[in-house]
Write a protein that holds these residues in place. Sequence first.
Motif, PDB file in Angstrom:
ATOM      1  N   ILE A 106       0.715  -1.045   0.070  1.00 20.36           N
ATOM      2  CA  ILE A 106       0.204  -0.059  -0.031  1.00 20.36           C
ATOM      3  C   ILE A 106       0.917   1.368   0.228  1.00 20.36           C
ATOM      4  O   ILE A 106       0.705   2.265  -0.884  1.00 20.36           O
ATOM      5  N   SER A 111       2.505   1.709  -3.421  1.00 16.94           N
ATOM      6  CA  SER A 111       1.294   2.102  -4.479  1.00 16.94           C
ATOM      7  C   SER A 111       0.961   3.491  -4.080  1.00 16.94           C
ATOM      8  O   SER A 111       1.168   4.106  -4.948  1.00 16.94           O
ATOM      9  N   GLU A 112       1.055   4.059  -3.037  1.00 11.39           N
ATOM     10  CA  GLU A 112       0.574   5.335  -2.827  1.00 11.39           C
ATOM     11  C   GLU A 112       1.778   6.261  -3.253  1.00 11.39           C
ATOM     12  O   GLU A 112       1.559   7.188  -3.383  1.00 11.39           O
ATOM     13  N   SER A 113       3.015   5.714  -2.971  1.00 10.65           N
ATOM     14  CA  SER A 113       4.181   6.533  -3.176  1.00 10.65           C
ATOM     15  C   SER A 113       4.254   6.905  -4.946  1.00 10.65           C
ATOM     16  O   SER A 113       4.752   7.733  -5.285  1.00 10.65           O
ATOM     17  N   ILE A 164       1.521   7.521  -6.676  1.00  8.44           N
ATOM     18  CA  ILE A 164       0.577   8.438  -7.289  1.00  8.44           C
ATOM     19  C   ILE A 164       0.996   9.696  -7.207  1.00  8.44           C
ATOM     20  O   ILE A 164       1.656  10.271  -6.842  1.00  8.44           O
TER      21      ILE A 164
END
Length: 72
Positions: free
Chosen positions: A65, A68-70, A72
């Motif tokens: 997670i 994945s957030e990094s 974006i």
Amino acid sequence: MVGPKRRSLEEAEATLATQMARLHEKQAELQAITDKLNALKDQLKTKEEEKVVSQHKQLQLHYHIMFSESKI
């Protein structure tokens, strides 16, 4: 003289037989308790291993997670 000694021996043998029967009974009880304890130890080991696997999966998910957030 032999009669009292024989009677004493018979009483001692009867007492011994009774005590041996009690000993075998207690040994069987101890074995049952030991078996149960070993089963509980096995269960604990399994649960601890499951806990480690679960924690590992949680960490993998957390890092996935975060990664994945990094992006974006």
